[in-house]
Design a protein around this motif. Structure first.
Motif, PDB file in Angstrom:
ATOM      1  N   THR A   1      18.212  63.687  58.456  1.00 48.74           N
ATOM      2  CA  THR A   1      18.740  64.667  59.387  1.00 48.74           C
ATOM      3  C   THR A   1      19.750  65.531  58.641  1.00 48.74           C
ATOM      4  OG1 THR A   1      18.456  63.194  61.276  1.00 48.74           O
ATOM      5  CG2 THR A   1      20.037  64.993  61.527  1.00 48.74           C
TER       6      THR A   1
ATOM      7  N   HIS B   1      14.431  74.844  70.349  1.00 47.03           N
ATOM      8  CA  HIS B   1      14.440  73.397  70.211  1.00 47.03           C
ATOM      9  C   HIS B   1      13.018  72.883  69.981  1.00 47.03           C
ATOM     10  CE1 HIS B   1      15.705  69.282  70.819  1.00 47.03           C
ATOM     11  NE2 HIS B   1      14.754  69.136  71.723  1.00 47.03           N
ATOM     12  N   ASP B   2      12.832  72.014  69.010  1.00 49.87           N
ATOM     13  CA  ASP B   2      11.557  71.377  68.643  1.00 49.87           C
ATOM     14  C   ASP B   2      10.611  72.270  67.848  1.00 49.87           C
ATOM     15  OD1 ASP B   2      11.793  68.726  69.268  1.00 49.87           O
ATOM     16  OD2 ASP B   2      10.946  68.912  71.272  1.00 49.87           O
TER      17      ASP B   2
ATOM     18  N   ASP C   1      18.955  65.783  71.108  1.00 46.90           N
ATOM     19  CA  ASP C   1      17.809  64.927  70.877  1.00 46.90           C
ATOM     20  C   ASP C   1      17.926  64.161  69.556  1.00 46.90           C
ATOM     21  OD1 ASP C   1      15.353  63.761  71.096  1.00 46.90           O
ATOM     22  OD2 ASP C   1      14.217  65.585  70.804  1.00 46.90           O
ATOM     23  N   LEU C   2      19.136  64.078  69.020  1.00 45.16           N
ATOM     24  CA  LEU C   2      19.308  63.379  67.745  1.00 45.16           C
ATOM     25  C   LEU C   2      19.453  61.889  68.031  1.00 45.16           C
ATOM     26  CD1 LEU C   2      21.769  65.789  65.920  1.00 45.16           C
ATOM     27  CD2 LEU C   2      19.319  65.544  65.571  1.00 45.16           C
TER      28      LEU C   2
ATOM     29  N   ARG D   1      11.801  69.521  61.751  1.00 43.51           N
ATOM     30  CA  ARG D   1      11.864  69.792  63.184  1.00 43.51           C
ATOM     31  C   ARG D   1      13.247  70.324  63.470  1.00 43.51           C
ATOM     32  NH1 ARG D   1      13.025  66.663  68.033  1.00 43.51           N
ATOM     33  NH2 ARG D   1      13.509  64.878  66.728  1.00 43.51           N
TER      34      ARG D   1
ATOM     35  N   VAL E   1      16.274  70.880  65.813  1.00 40.04           N
ATOM     36  CA  VAL E   1      16.825  70.219  66.983  1.00 40.04           C
ATOM     37  C   VAL E   1      18.118  70.920  67.361  1.00 40.04           C
ATOM     38  CG1 VAL E   1      17.706  68.044  67.913  1.00 40.04           C
ATOM     39  CG2 VAL E   1      15.824  68.024  66.286  1.00 40.04           C
TER      40      VAL E   1
END
Length: 128
Positions: free
Chosen positions: A15, A86-87, A106-107, A98, A100
């Motif tokens: 991430t 988002h996404d 959404d992490l 992706r 986010v």
């Protein structure tokens, strides 16, 4: 702020938080996000966070290609510049990410990170 999550297939990896107003992406060591891939230009793209006037503390994100040799892709479409949602799936060279947006938070917390056979790619297995 938002983040990019590197992935391969269904496995999510590292991430990368987008902590600057402008995050520079490329192969060069002077970038905020360094991608070790010969298909990625030295200065490949930028992602800019722009404040939304009507919503204090909220940001809109925009990707801009920096005239890279092999292009930047959002959802399998080559782009010069575009807003990010988002996404969205971003691709630079052979690397997929992706996007986010923290507004959707959404992490997911990771349980363990595993090294893969791909240099520099680590994956986590999400609890379902």
């Amino acid at each position: 702020m938002a983040a990019l999550i590197q992935f391969k297939g269904s496995e999510e990896g590292v991430t990368l938080r987008l902590e600057n107003q402008v995050s520079r992406i490329g192969r060069g060591t002077d970038n905020d996000i360094i991608i070790h891939d010969e298909l990625v230009s030295k200065h490949h793209a930028t992602i800019e966070a722009r404040p939304i006037a009507e919503q204090p503390g909220q940001f809109a994100y925009f990707l801009e290609d920096c005239a890279s040799t092999n292009g930047s892709f959002v959802n399998d479409r080559r782009v010069d510049a575009c807003p990010l949602q988002h996404d969205d799936v971003l691709r630079f060279g052979i690397n997929h990410f992706r996007f986010v947006d923290d507004a959707n938070d959404d992490l997911a917390a990771t349980t363990r990170i595993h090294k893969t056979w791909i240099p520099g790619l680590y994956v986590s297995r999400r609890k379902k």
